[in-house]
Design a protein around this motif. Sequence first.
Motif, mmCIF file in Angstrom:
data_model
loop_
_atom_site.group_PDB
_atom_site.id
_atom_site.type_symbol
_atom_site.label_atom_id
_atom_site.label_comp_id
_atom_site.label_asym_id
_atom_site.label_seq_id
_atom_site.Cartn_x
_atom_site.Cartn_y
_atom_site.Cartn_z
ATOM 1 N N LEU A 1 0.811 -1.218 0.000
ATOM 2 C CA LEU A 1 0.000 0.000 0.000
ATOM 3 C C LEU A 1 0.847 1.272 0.000
ATOM 4 C CD1 LEU A 1 -2.667 -1.119 2.626
ATOM 5 C CD2 LEU A 1 -3.024 -0.858 0.159
ATOM 6 N N GLY A 2 2.164 1.099 -0.004
ATOM 7 C CA GLY A 2 3.059 2.251 -0.031
ATOM 8 C C GLY A 2 3.217 2.937 1.311
ATOM 9 N N MET A 3 2.917 2.228 2.400
ATOM 10 C CA MET A 3 3.004 2.816 3.736
ATOM 11 C C MET A 3 4.403 2.636 4.314
ATOM 12 S SD MET A 3 -0.660 1.510 5.236
ATOM 13 C CE MET A 3 -0.263 2.096 6.892
ATOM 14 N N GLU A 4 4.883 3.649 5.013
ATOM 15 C CA GLU A 4 6.200 3.595 5.628
ATOM 16 C C GLU A 4 6.134 3.416 7.137
ATOM 17 O OE1 GLU A 4 8.324 7.061 4.442
ATOM 18 O OE2 GLU A 4 8.277 6.550 2.300
ATOM 19 N N TYR A 5 4.924 3.443 7.698
ATOM 20 C CA TYR A 5 4.751 3.319 9.151
ATOM 21 C C TYR A 5 3.537 2.448 9.462
ATOM 22 C CZ TYR A 5 7.670 7.538 9.275
ATOM 23 O OH TYR A 5 8.679 8.445 9.114
ATOM 24 N N ILE A 6 3.596 1.787 10.619
ATOM 25 C CA ILE A 6 2.435 1.108 11.175
ATOM 26 C C ILE A 6 2.341 1.463 12.660
ATOM 27 C CG2 ILE A 6 2.649 -0.829 9.564
ATOM 28 C CD1 ILE A 6 3.603 -2.510 12.044
ATOM 29 N N SER A 7 1.177 1.251 13.222
ATOM 30 C CA SER A 7 1.024 1.332 14.674
ATOM 31 C C SER A 7 0.980 -0.100 15.192
ATOM 32 C CB SER A 7 -0.260 2.076 15.041
ATOM 33 O OG SER A 7 -0.374 2.206 16.434
ATOM 34 N N LEU A 8 1.851 -0.419 16.113
ATOM 35 C CA LEU A 8 1.987 -1.798 16.593
ATOM 36 C C LEU A 8 0.989 -2.070 17.715
ATOM 37 C CD1 LEU A 8 3.477 -4.503 16.557
ATOM 38 C CD2 LEU A 8 5.170 -3.521 18.121
ATOM 39 N N ARG A 9 -0.027 -2.872 17.410
ATOM 40 C CA ARG A 9 -1.055 -3.227 18.382
ATOM 41 C C ARG A 9 -1.033 -4.718 18.684
ATOM 42 N NH1 ARG A 9 -6.830 -1.120 16.818
ATOM 43 N NH2 ARG A 9 -6.597 -2.710 15.195
ATOM 44 N N SER A 10 -0.798 -5.542 17.661
ATOM 45 C CA SER A 10 -0.637 -6.978 17.885
ATOM 46 C C SER A 10 0.183 -7.554 16.745
ATOM 47 C CB SER A 10 -1.991 -7.691 18.000
ATOM 48 O OG SER A 10 -2.688 -7.666 16.771
ATOM 49 N N ALA A 11 0.854 -8.645 17.035
ATOM 50 C CA ALA A 11 1.688 -9.316 16.045
ATOM 51 C C ALA A 11 1.535 -10.815 16.208
ATOM 52 C CB ALA A 11 3.163 -8.914 16.221
ATOM 53 N N ASP A 12 1.233 -11.478 15.119
ATOM 54 C CA ASP A 12 1.019 -12.928 15.132
ATOM 55 C C ASP A 12 -0.048 -13.319 16.153
ATOM 56 O OD1 ASP A 12 2.998 -13.339 13.141
ATOM 57 O OD2 ASP A 12 4.552 -13.197 14.670
ATOM 58 N N GLY A 13 -1.065 -12.490 16.277
ATOM 59 C CA GLY A 13 -2.173 -12.766 17.168
ATOM 60 C C GLY A 13 -1.927 -12.468 18.625
ATOM 61 N N GLY B 1 0.954 -5.763 24.406
ATOM 62 C CA GLY B 1 1.192 -5.788 25.847
ATOM 63 C C GLY B 1 1.723 -7.107 26.356
ATOM 64 N N ALA B 2 1.598 -8.153 25.546
ATOM 65 C CA ALA B 2 2.080 -9.478 25.947
ATOM 66 C C ALA B 2 3.352 -9.884 25.206
ATOM 67 C CB ALA B 2 0.990 -10.527 25.707
ATOM 68 N N LEU B 3 3.822 -9.036 24.294
ATOM 69 C CA LEU B 3 5.059 -9.360 23.580
ATOM 70 C C LEU B 3 6.258 -9.221 24.511
ATOM 71 C CD1 LEU B 3 4.495 -7.543 20.162
ATOM 72 C CD2 LEU B 3 4.388 -10.008 20.602
ATOM 73 N N THR B 4 7.239 -10.077 24.330
ATOM 74 C CA THR B 4 8.442 -10.044 25.160
ATOM 75 C C THR B 4 9.575 -9.338 24.412
ATOM 76 O OG1 THR B 4 9.294 -12.143 24.299
ATOM 77 C CG2 THR B 4 7.780 -12.243 26.208
#
Length: 291
Positions: free
Chosen positions: A24-36, A40-43
Amino acid sequence: MKISGFTDEICDSFEGQLQAAQSLGMEYISLRSADGVNVGALTMPTIVQKIKPLLEAYGIGVSSIGSPLGKVALGDETAFDEQLAMAARLRDIALALGCRYIRLFSFYLPEGTEAAAWSQEVERRLGQLLAVFAGSGVTPLLENEKELYGDTPDRCEALLRAFAGQGLGLIFDPANFVQVGVDPLEAFHRLKPWIRYVHIKDADRESGINVLCGTGGGRLPELLQELRAEGYDGFLTLEPHLVEFSALSQLEQNGGQYLNTGETMSPLMAFSRQLEAVKQLWKQGKQEVRS
């Protein structure tokens, strides 16, 4: 102006999110969840060994940490203690990813109680969360989330004034104001001094259902016109909520209540439509869009 987005609305797979953002040509994301897994639970090992290398490989930055901090009930001390520990982890994650902003919320009110009775407790808890970020270089931003203490301009302003000396800013979400019966443009004018970040989400005024940005009661054409006129160079973060996605149940107490599922759209299609819509709205002012 820079465009970002909650790409977990497209898919769970973090690499899939980055592939979609890149397409989509985006250079940024907001990190809310990754791989489900909610951020807040990512290490830290996961951040260092997987998340950061993937971001670097795709050339994508993180505009904000879309944390769940403050999305617990007032009176639940165990949950709040867990959030204080989470806040320290998220601060370190933001620093590791070169991210400047982290989202905070203002707590769920116990059922059947009035907001005014909880003002001091909200300030006490929010103050403890803010202390975690003091001097770190990570800026905490309060979102005007519906169904929480700070879902009206009055209470948002009171909190922002109370913590003016601690760097608290505002994430302005027009759809959330629509869904609590507030005119977003009036709220924007009142809260403008504290706005540091904007979510691109719209909702129908009558039903509260999320709709394509610029087609609901969110006053997005007028809001973007004012932001352009003032030389806004911050983020516009896409949060379409147009189709159901797996992370939604973790975000809202009333999950699918506000989803517009009347049309068959893939999550990527819904996201793409939101992106094109906001670009068109911004181009009405003939200024550059960096996505």
